[in-house]
Design a protein around this motif. Structure first.
Motif: not given
Length: 100
Positions: A77-100
């Motif tokens: 909730f504290s993100l500023a306009v203009g913040t550069r975010l890296r969006i994982p192209a495939d959420a499944r890759q992150i979900l697999d890494k955290v065991g979800r």
């Protein structure tokens, strides 16, 4: 079972609740979470939230925490306009890494 992104807490009256834990506190949630993961760049505009972005990129607003985790965001909730975010192209890759 994988690690949760939440920390369990209890109130004096025994009520149980969960809060977002610090994703920087563990190597699982460190910068290496993006190793081998293709990412897109998104620059935050006025009025955008992580749940909106998760809906846009993954079709599921409940995956907002994947974006938070990938960017080591503790307080979404504290993100500023203009913040550069890296969006994982495939959420499944992150979900697999955290065991979800």
């Amino acid at each position: 079972m994988g690690r949760s992104r939440y920390t369990s807490n209890s109130l004096i009256d025994g009520t149980h609740y969960e809060t977002w834990s610090d994703p920087t506190a563990s190597n699982v949630f460190g910068p290496e979470i993006l190793d081998g993961v293709d990412t897109l760049e998104h620059i935050l505009s006025a009025g955008e939230r992580l749940d909106n972005l998760a809906s846009k990129y993954y079709g599921d607003e409940e995956l907002w925490w994947v974006i938070a985790l990938a960017n080591r965001i503790i307080d979404p909730f504290s993100l500023a306009v203009g913040t550069r975010l890296r969006i994982p192209a495939d959420a499944r890759q992150i979900l697999d890494k955290v065991g979800r």
